[in-house]
Design a protein around this motif. Structure first.
Motif, PDB file in Angstrom:
ATOM      1  N   VAL A   9      17.485  -4.668 -68.711  1.00 41.45           N
ATOM      2  CA  VAL A   9      18.429  -3.625 -68.732  1.00 41.45           C
ATOM      3  C   VAL A   9      19.672  -4.190 -68.047  1.00 41.45           C
ATOM      4  O   VAL A   9      19.667  -4.710 -66.969  1.00 41.45           O
ATOM      5  N   ARG A  10      21.013  -4.102 -68.732  1.00 39.05           N
ATOM      6  CA  ARG A  10      22.087  -4.653 -68.275  1.00 39.05           C
ATOM      7  C   ARG A  10      23.143  -3.511 -68.523  1.00 39.05           C
ATOM      8  O   ARG A  10      23.528  -3.128 -69.654  1.00 39.05           O
ATOM      9  N   GLY A  11      23.672  -2.969 -67.353  1.00 41.47           N
ATOM     10  CA  GLY A  11      24.938  -1.967 -67.410  1.00 41.47           C
ATOM     11  C   GLY A  11      24.742  -0.862 -68.262  1.00 41.47           C
ATOM     12  O   GLY A  11      25.398  -0.562 -69.015  1.00 41.47           O
ATOM     13  N   LEU A  12      23.272  -0.360 -68.225  1.00 40.95           N
ATOM     14  CA  LEU A  12      23.373   0.728 -69.224  1.00 40.95           C
ATOM     15  C   LEU A  12      23.833   2.068 -68.700  1.00 40.95           C
ATOM     16  O   LEU A  12      23.817   2.493 -67.546  1.00 40.95           O
ATOM     17  N   CYS A  13      24.691   2.741 -69.667  1.00 35.84           N
ATOM     18  CA  CYS A  13      25.179   3.860 -69.156  1.00 35.84           C
ATOM     19  C   CYS A  13      24.938   5.126 -70.258  1.00 35.84           C
ATOM     20  O   CYS A  13      24.808   4.716 -71.623  1.00 35.84           O
ATOM     21  N   VAL A  14      24.527   6.283 -69.802  1.00 34.74           N
ATOM     22  CA  VAL A  14      24.218   7.376 -70.565  1.00 34.74           C
ATOM     23  C   VAL A  14      25.025   8.684 -70.266  1.00 34.74           C
ATOM     24  O   VAL A  14      25.059   8.992 -68.922  1.00 34.74           O
ATOM     25  N   ASP A  15      25.401   9.175 -71.183  1.00 34.76           N
ATOM     26  CA  ASP A  15      26.125  10.712 -71.003  1.00 34.76           C
ATOM     27  C   ASP A  15      25.470  11.523 -71.697  1.00 34.76           C
ATOM     28  O   ASP A  15      24.873  11.541 -72.761  1.00 34.76           O
ATOM     29  N   TYR A  16      25.842  12.761 -71.225  1.00 43.53           N
ATOM     30  CA  TYR A  16      25.303  14.238 -71.944  1.00 43.53           C
ATOM     31  C   TYR A  16      26.592  14.843 -72.339  1.00 43.53           C
ATOM     32  O   TYR A  16      27.226  15.353 -71.618  1.00 43.53           O
ATOM     33  N   GLU A  70      22.885  -3.114 -72.436  1.00 41.27           N
ATOM     34  CA  GLU A  70      22.214  -3.662 -73.113  1.00 41.27           C
ATOM     35  C   GLU A  70      20.922  -3.722 -72.726  1.00 41.27           C
ATOM     36  O   GLU A  70      20.413  -3.609 -71.492  1.00 41.27           O
ATOM     37  N   VAL A  71      19.889  -3.389 -73.804  1.00 41.61           N
ATOM     38  CA  VAL A  71      18.398  -3.390 -73.271  1.00 41.61           C
ATOM     39  C   VAL A  71      17.698  -4.364 -74.225  1.00 41.61           C
ATOM     40  O   VAL A  71      17.594  -4.197 -75.467  1.00 41.61           O
ATOM     41  N   ARG A  72      16.928  -5.439 -73.790  1.00 42.46           N
ATOM     42  CA  ARG A  72      16.543  -6.742 -74.464  1.00 42.46           C
ATOM     43  C   ARG A  72      15.157  -6.591 -74.055  1.00 42.46           C
ATOM     44  O   ARG A  72      14.631  -6.598 -73.070  1.00 42.46           O
ATOM     45  N   PHE A  73      14.414  -6.263 -75.130  1.00 45.64           N
ATOM     46  CA  PHE A  73      12.759  -6.577 -75.313  1.00 45.64           C
ATOM     47  C   PHE A  73      12.457  -7.973 -75.752  1.00 45.64           C
ATOM     48  O   PHE A  73      12.817  -8.325 -76.738  1.00 45.64           O
ATOM     49  N   HIS A  74      11.710  -8.643 -74.752  1.00 46.59           N
ATOM     50  CA  HIS A  74      11.117 -10.053 -75.256  1.00 46.59           C
ATOM     51  C   HIS A  74       9.646  -9.752 -75.286  1.00 46.59           C
ATOM     52  O   HIS A  74       8.802  -9.962 -74.422  1.00 46.59           O
ATOM     53  N   GLY A  75       9.362  -9.338 -76.754  1.00 41.42           N
ATOM     54  CA  GLY A  75       8.060  -9.274 -76.945  1.00 41.42           C
ATOM     55  C   GLY A  75       7.079 -10.329 -77.507  1.00 41.42           C
ATOM     56  O   GLY A  75       7.695 -11.459 -77.507  1.00 41.42           O
ATOM     57  N   ARG A  76       5.819 -10.135 -77.953  1.00 45.75           N
ATOM     58  CA  ARG A  76       5.159 -11.133 -78.527  1.00 45.75           C
ATOM     59  C   ARG A  76       5.592 -11.770 -79.776  1.00 45.75           C
ATOM     60  O   ARG A  76       5.594 -12.987 -80.029  1.00 45.75           O
ATOM     61  N   ASP A  77       6.506 -11.047 -80.639  1.00 46.52           N
ATOM     62  CA  ASP A  77       7.018 -11.319 -81.682  1.00 46.52           C
ATOM     63  C   ASP A  77       8.428 -11.715 -81.810  1.00 46.52           C
ATOM     64  O   ASP A  77       9.255 -11.808 -82.723  1.00 46.52           O
ATOM     65  N   GLY A  78       8.892 -12.034 -80.545  1.00 44.83           N
ATOM     66  CA  GLY A  78      10.546 -12.361 -80.577  1.00 44.83           C
ATOM     67  C   GLY A  78      11.156 -11.402 -79.794  1.00 44.83           C
ATOM     68  O   GLY A  78      10.480 -10.276 -79.124  1.00 44.83           O
ATOM     69  N   SER A  79      12.395 -11.589 -79.494  1.00 51.78           N
ATOM     70  CA  SER A  79      13.426 -10.937 -78.603  1.00 51.78           C
ATOM     71  C   SER A  79      14.175  -9.764 -79.668  1.00 51.78           C
ATOM     72  O   SER A  79      14.443  -9.953 -80.674  1.00 51.78           O
ATOM     73  N   LEU A  80      14.453  -8.640 -78.969  1.00 51.72           N
ATOM     74  CA  LEU A  80      15.166  -7.554 -79.895  1.00 51.72           C
ATOM     75  C   LEU A  80      15.941  -6.885 -78.680  1.00 51.72           C
ATOM     76  O   LEU A  80      15.393  -6.365 -77.538  1.00 51.72           O
TER      77      LEU A  80
END
Length: 356
Positions: A9-16, A70-80
């Motif tokens: 997780v890099r620089g994640l920002c969330v607003d309401y 950015e939220v990058r998931f490195h799973g068994r089937d590749g990166s997303l």
């Protein structure tokens, strides 16, 4: 660390909300979860923990909006990149690769559906090749895995105790052998004996199945024994992160020290509990500078004016710290006082085994 990164997780920002009325609930969150690791996320109610977790999986409900990062998931089937993924890609990942144990099992289960129907729902959606008999067998296996007899498959949620309902929620999260399990305060409202049983069962399953865990709680005492790494949130920001033992023995941020001082040791001399004065600020009216400074016993003038950056502390002399220098690796904190001139209040000596 336990293994290679599985979630970054890099620089994640969330607003309401949108426009001038928007409220920033999560600001510039940066975290890394490794394979097989338990990452604890702690802080008072309203600090942004659940918002951060639901943003990771794009489960935020309106008016929640992810505004950056950015939220990058490195799973068994590749990166997303989960924030750029379309609906079809998210559907393939959710529950089969990343699952969630939602807060409060009392309300998360459908009260009018039997346990077998709720356990097999994800199997029907993600494993269409399974027959009805195979789905039922898998549901029975999942219940046995979390310590519940398979004859409970025909029960409705109201026929189960609170602890059993929570175990069913964990079983549902493990149905498709996920690589990451996000747990949002999974033991809230349970008595301490049941809580301990469930956490012990959870750690056994983690070791057996090899998944990583993001464990969200307001109870830092739980994480001291449970987590490999702990991240502390305050007013929507990650104010400290580091290995659990190092953070316990030498907190860098005064807020972390205050949280640790808010629960009593079970052994040793009696000590006066101080806690943290005041209340967390409203996100609509954050104070200038460091958001924690109105409650901080060590606040200085700079803390009232300038917001501290997130940084690693300078190496401490070996003789000046209770924890070995190596244990401080990969630590960060957002505080002007993290180096040699820190004035975090003294804390009574404890060991992790003395927590409740």
């Amino acid at each position: 660390m336990t293994g290679e990164p599985i979630l970054e997780v890099r620089g994640l920002c969330v607003d309401y909300g949108l426009g001038e009325q928007a409220v920033r609930a999560v600001t510039d969150a940066t975290l890394t979860l490794h394979r097989g690791e338990v990452l604890g996320l702690a802080g008072e109610s309203g600090s942004g923990k659940s918002t951060l977790a639901y943003a990771l999986t794009r489960l935020l409900r309106a008016p929640g909006v992810i505004t950056g990062g950015e939220v990058r998931f490195h799973g068994r089937d590749g990166s997303l990149d989960l924030l750029d993924a379309d609906a079809a890609a998210l559907r393939r990942v959710r529950w089969s690769r990343i699952s969630v144990v939602f807060q409060s099992a009392m309300h998360a289960l459908n009260p009018v559906a039997r346990i077998d129907a709720q356990l097999t729902d994800a199997l029907r959606a993600h494993r269409p090749e399974l027959s009805a008999a195979q789905r039922t067998e898998r549901a029975a296996e999942l219940l046995r895995m979390v310590g519940i007899s398979a004859d409970r498959l025909r029960s409705h949620p109201h026929e189960l105790s609170g602890g059993m309902r929570q175990r069913v929620m964990i079983a549902m999260a493990l149905a498709l052998d996920p690589e990451i399990v996000i747990m949002d305060e999974p033991t809230t409202a349970l008595d301490v004996v049941t809580q301990r049983e469930i956490l012990t069962e959870l750690m056994r399953l983690k070791d057996e199945l090899g998944f990583a865990v993001v464990f969200i709680t307001h109870d830092l005492s739980l994480l001291v024994e449970l987590a490999d790494t702990i991240a502390i949130m305050y007013a929507g920001r990650l104010v400290e992160r580091g290995p659990a033992r190092a953070l316990f023995e030498r907190p860098l941020h005064p807020y972390t020290a205050g949280l640790l001082d808010s629960f009593p040791p079970l052994h040793g001399a009696r000590v006066r509990m101080e806690g943290i004065p005041g209340s967390p600020p409203a996100l609509t009216a954050l104070p200038p500078g460091c958001a924690f400074h109105p409650r901080c016993p060590s606040a200085r003038e700079r803390c009232r004016v300038d917001q501290p950056p997130t940084a690693a502390p300078a190496p401490a002399p070996a003789a000046a710290t209770a924890a070995p220098a190596a244990a401080d690796g990969e630590r960060t904190a957002a505080c002007w006082l993290i180096d040699a001139d820190r004035e975090t209040p003294a804390r009574p000596a404890r060991t992790p085994g003395s927590t409740p």
